[in-house]
Every structure is written in structure tokens, then in C-alpha cells.
Design an enzyme around this catalytic site. Structure first.
Site, PDB file in Angstrom:
ATOM      1  N   ASP A  34      -2.719   2.429  -6.091  1.00 13.01           N
ATOM      2  CA  ASP A  34      -1.850   2.537  -4.978  1.00 13.01           C
ATOM      3  C   ASP A  34      -1.565   1.142  -4.260  1.00 13.01           C
ATOM      4  O   ASP A  34      -1.089   1.366  -3.040  1.00 13.01           O
ATOM      5  CB  ASP A  34      -1.766   3.593  -3.920  1.00 13.01           C
ATOM      6  N   GLU A  35      -2.569   0.020  -3.996  1.00 17.79           N
ATOM      7  CA  GLU A  35      -2.791  -1.406  -3.845  1.00 17.79           C
ATOM      8  C   GLU A  35      -2.923  -2.264  -4.677  1.00 17.79           C
ATOM      9  O   GLU A  35      -3.627  -2.494  -5.142  1.00 17.79           O
ATOM     10  CB  GLU A  35      -3.601  -1.074  -2.639  1.00 17.79           C
ATOM     11  N   ASP A  38       0.898  -0.946  -0.081  1.00 23.54           N
ATOM     12  CA  ASP A  38       0.148   0.151  -0.536  1.00 23.54           C
ATOM     13  C   ASP A  38       0.750   1.180   0.040  1.00 23.54           C
ATOM     14  O   ASP A  38       1.251   1.458   1.070  1.00 23.54           O
ATOM     15  CB  ASP A  38      -1.330  -0.153   1.772  1.00 23.54           C
TER      16      ASP A  38
END
Length: 495
Positions: free
Chosen positions: A105-106, A11
Site C-alpha cells: 500500500d505504499e 500511501d
């Protein structure tokens, strides 16, 4: 369950805000808030400096301004975020063919399957692989990430949350129950607000409570499939695999308006805009779809959805626009509209156009894009494709927008209002730049594409600067005359 912590969850830390700080030297070490800036806007991401003042994601922007008035408030730049996300994804794909992106973003990574050579097998080897990923991402982007390593996806995600910011947490198989027992039941995948409320009424508040309640009781409360799943998760049992291909089920866009829209012609125009933007996203993804969906939310937050299934999948803007218009005819908007959305589901990789729909006249172009209307919310997922078009005369430039000036070079919009626009001229690899103010219609000022980040310069800046050790000092560079709520200066709106 795996006997080694071979599932990685990554993350990126405060991703949108961190990218903005990497791209804008004057914002490093200062509170940065990215999101909708209108009266009904919400925070998409807050930097860690802003979080010290209580600002959080999904918080109304108006509340964030009260908590942290001196922050820089910026509109999202999805083209830039996608470019950085692609670099991060490339790093993950170098080490394993099984990478499951969850958002920009993950992502999950299965380290038990190596891209080349032997996969790491021991705990020390897996930890070393995770540290290598973090170091490489920082070297390539200048950004930090948090990583969790565990024997399941659920526990890996819990680990990354505990690792924030800029850390690594390894959950050793066998410690699941000890870790999970005191956590809130909301921690478990699939437990949202409604499920949490149902469990709380039965006295089930923690994960340990759910485990002790037993499967039969959870099935009685939640139904067979959901209850059995929650019980298994409460025991630390999660056998979900990392799936490399996550096929999108729909493509959609929606806008939340600063003020309720009551005029029917305006509602129709907004639906037209959304339909064309949806078609653009559909084509950019190389997809088509059979079902057009219209979403309408009223002033009291009542949300209606209407759908129409076409004869075959399409990516034609005219067909999607006409279907959305037909759906709107069946919706009463006399009380006003707070939010509108248009989506396409039933996706396919080919088109089978409706010949009767295609027989109509060509659909005229409708102005669209980030400056096409007063919407505050923007696109919650995916955003606009590429740089924003030049604002029409009299319309406001967006705080944070990339621009270039014929004489001064590249910079970004710090604020606008009263017919003026204030620009800070700096590059990712430059010192903090100077601020200048121009007429809003200055012909020498143009929108531009984002510049590449400068990770080495950013890393040096962070090591020398105040970092995240405490709140940023209030105040900061003046906005040099820009006024209005669009200002991205370091003081309250209008300063």
C-alpha cells in the site's frame, strides 16, 4: 536536494480495512479491524471508523475488542490485497518508470522522469500530476490514498502522513528546516526506538535538537555512519534516489501461536509446515536461496535464530524442510514456543541442487495453509497464495473469508462456532446482503476467490452514507446464530 517537489510518496488509506469495506457493502461506514483474531493476535489495519475509538495498527486484538467491541474483526485476505495493489502500481507506472514499492500500500515515484512525453517541471504541473494519480486510483478501485510531494523521499513521506486521510500535501523546497525543527527526532529515517533512547539521554528530543547538536556530537553518540546520516537528515538533506528495482533479500514465513507449544513432536510438525510454506513462496517468486534460517521465540519473548548455508541455492521443499529440522535439533524448546519462523536468504534466480540431499526419499506432503493449525499471527508479509483451501471437518471458517453457496451464490464468512458457520451473501456491487447460518460441513458451501471491487458503487455509497464524520453507531445486524470468538459480527464476541 531538488529545487522542485518532484518525488511523490503515496500511501493508501487504511488499506486492508478499506479493501474489506469496498468488497463488503454491509461494512461501509462501520468500524472494521483486520488482523490476527487469536488471543495473541495483533491489529494489521483499522478503518478510520475504528480509529475514532482508539484502535491502532500493531495493537493487541484483545485490547482493540475492549475499545471497539462492535467492530467487524476479519482475518487478512492477501490475495485480494495483492490484486488491488497491482492496480495501484499500474497507475503509478503509467506516469513514471521510476516507481519504488515499499509494501502493498505504499510507494515512491520520481516524477522528474516521465513515462511518455515531457516530465512535469513546475510546482503546478507536479501538483496536477499528483491529483491525477489520486483521481485515477479512486476511479479504478474506489479507494482513497494520501500523497506527499517534496524534493526528497524523507519529506515526501512526511507530507503523505500530514495529508491523511485522502489528501495531498506539497512541501516546497526551502521550507525543510521550518517544517522539521519541531518534529520528534523519531520522524527521521533510521531513528528507531534504540537510537531515540540514546538521543533522549543526551537531551535530543526534536529534529531541531539534533540539528543544533551538530555532526560531531551525533557521531559520538551513534557512530560515524549513523550519526552523520541522522545529522544530514535533521538538516533536511536526503539525496536517496527512487529505486525501481528493490531486490528482496530473503523470503520467510512465521506463525504466532494462541498458546505456547510445549510438545516436541508438535514443534517439529509446525517447523515442517512453515518450511513447506516458505518453499511455496520462494517458488512463486521464481527465486532460490542458499541459507535456511530458523526463528524460535519463547514465552518470555527471548528470540533465537539459527541458520545453515547449503552447498548451492535451492527452492526444493524437501531440502528446506530437512535443513530447518536439523536447525531445530539444536534448540531447546522445553519451556515452550510462542513463535516459529522459517526463512531462506542468499537469494538467486537459479538452483544448484544438493545431489546428496536429493538422494533421500521423497518428502510427504504436510497439510498447510490458513486452517492447518492454531496459529494466530498468520504471515506478516505476503500472506497465502490465493484462496484458502476448504476447512477440514470440525475446523473453523475464517471471518471475512470468501465463500460461495450452491443455492445462494457468493458471500463471506461473518462468524463460526459450535459446528455452524454464518455467511452474509453480498457482492461488492450489491446492497448489503442477507445473513444465513449453515452447518460447518455443509457440502453446498465452498471457499472461493475474491470478487473484483466495484469502484462506482463504492463511490456512490460513500457519498450517500455517513462516511467518516463520526463514530459508527454501535450494534448492527445480528450474527444469526453464529457464536464463538471467530464471529465477525457487529457486537462483542459471542453475541
Amino acid at each position: 536536494m531538488r529545487g522542485v517537489p518532484s518525488i511523490l510518496h503515496l500511501d493508501m488509506d487504511a488499506f486492508y480495512a478499506s479493501v474489506e469495506q469496498a468488497a463488503k457493502p454491509s461494512l461501509r461506514g462501520r468500524p472494521v479491524i483486520v488482523g490476527g483474531l487469536g488471543p495473541r493476535g495483533v491489529v494489521a489495519t483499522a478503518s478510520y471508523e475504528a480509529r475514532l475509538f482508539g484502535v491502532r495498527s500493531a495493537m493487541p486484538t484483545a485490547q482493540a475488542r475492549r475499545l471497539c467491541p462492535h467492530a467487524a474483526y476479519l482475518t487478512p485476505r492477501f490475495a485480494c490485497y495483492r490484486a488491488v495493489s497491482a492496480v495501484v502500481l499500474g497507475v503509478l507506472e503509467e506516469i513514471s518508470p521510476l516507481v519504488e514499492p515499499l509494501s502493498l500500500d505504499e510507494a515512491f515515484v520520481d516524477l522528474a522522469v516521465a513515462r511518455t512525453g515531457r516530465a512535469p517541471a513546475t510546482g503546478d504541473e507536479l501538483r496536477a500530476a499528483a491529483e491525477s494519480v489520486r483521481a485515477r486510483i479512486r476511479a479504478l478501485t474506489g479507494l482513497t490514498c494520501s500523497v506527499g510531494l517534496a524534493g526528497s523521499k524523507m519529506l515526501a513521506k512526511i507530507g503523505s502522513e500530514r495529508a491523511k486521510p485522502d489528501g495531498l500535501v506539497v512541501i516546497v523546497p526551502g521550507e525543510e528546516r521550518t517544517l522539521l525543527t519541531p518534529l520528534p527526532v523519531r520522524t527521521l529515517p533510521g531513528v528507531g526506538p534504540a537510537t531515540e533512547a540514546a538521543l533522549r539521554k543526551a537531551g535530543i528530543v526534536t529534529v531541531g535538537d539534533a540539528a543544533r547538536a551538530g555532526e560531531d556530537e551525533l557521531v559520538r553518540l551513534l557512530g560515524r555512519a549513523h550519526g552523520a546520516s541522522v545529522h544530514a537528515m535533521s538538516l533536511g538533506i536526503d539525496d536517496r534516489p527512487v529505486v525501481a528495482e528493490r531486490d528482496a533479500k530473503s523470503v520467510s514465513v512465521e506463525d504466532t501461536f494462541d498458546e505456547d507449544v510445549t510438545a516436541r513432536p508438535r514443534v517439529r510438525l509446525e517447523v515442517d509446515r512453515l518450511a513447506l510454506r516458505c518453499a511455496e513462496r520462494l517458488r512463486a517468486a521464481g527465486r532460490s536461496g542458499r541459507t535456511v534460517v530458523l526463528k524460535v521465540r519463547g514465552p518470555d519473548f527471548t528470540t533465537l535464530t539459527r541458520s545453515e548455508t547449503l552447498r548451492g541455492p535451492t527452492d526444493d521443499p524437501g531440502v528446506i524442510r530437512e535443513a530447518a529440522a536439523r536447525l531445530l535439533e539444536g534448540v531447546d524448546t522445553t519451556e515452550g514456543v510462542r513463535l516459529l519462523g522459517v526463512g531462506v536468504s542468499g537469494l538467486a534466480d537459479f538452483t544448484q541442487e544438493d545431489l546428496f540431499a536429493q538422494a533421500g526419499p521423497a518428502v510427504p506432503a504436510v497439510p498447510h495453509g490458513p486452517d492447518a493449525g492454531p496459529a494466530a499471527g498468520g504471515e506478516p508479509a505476503g500472506g497465502h497464495q490465493g484462496a484458502a483451501p476448504a476447512p477440514e471437518p470440525g475446523r473453523r471458517w475464517s471471518p471475512g473469508q470468501d465463500v460461495t453457496h450452491d443455492d445462494h451464490g457468493p458471500g463471506w464468512v461473518q462468524g463460526s462456532g459450535l459446528g455452524r458457520v454464518t455467511v452474509r451473501f453480498e457482492r461488492p456491487d450489491s446492497p448489503p446482503g442477507r445473513v444465513r447460518t449453515f452447518a460447518e460441513r455443509d457440502p453446498a458451501l465452498h471457499p472461493s476467490q475474491p470478487l473484483p471491487l466495484a469502484p462506482k458503487a463504492l463511490a456512490q455509497d460513500r457519498s450517500a452514507g455517513p462516511g467518516r464524520s463520526g463514530p459508527a453507531a454501535p450494534g448492527g445486524p445480528p450474527s444469526s446464530g453464529a457464536s464463538g470468538s471467530a464471529a465477525a459480527s457487529f457486537g462483542p464476541p459471542g453475541e
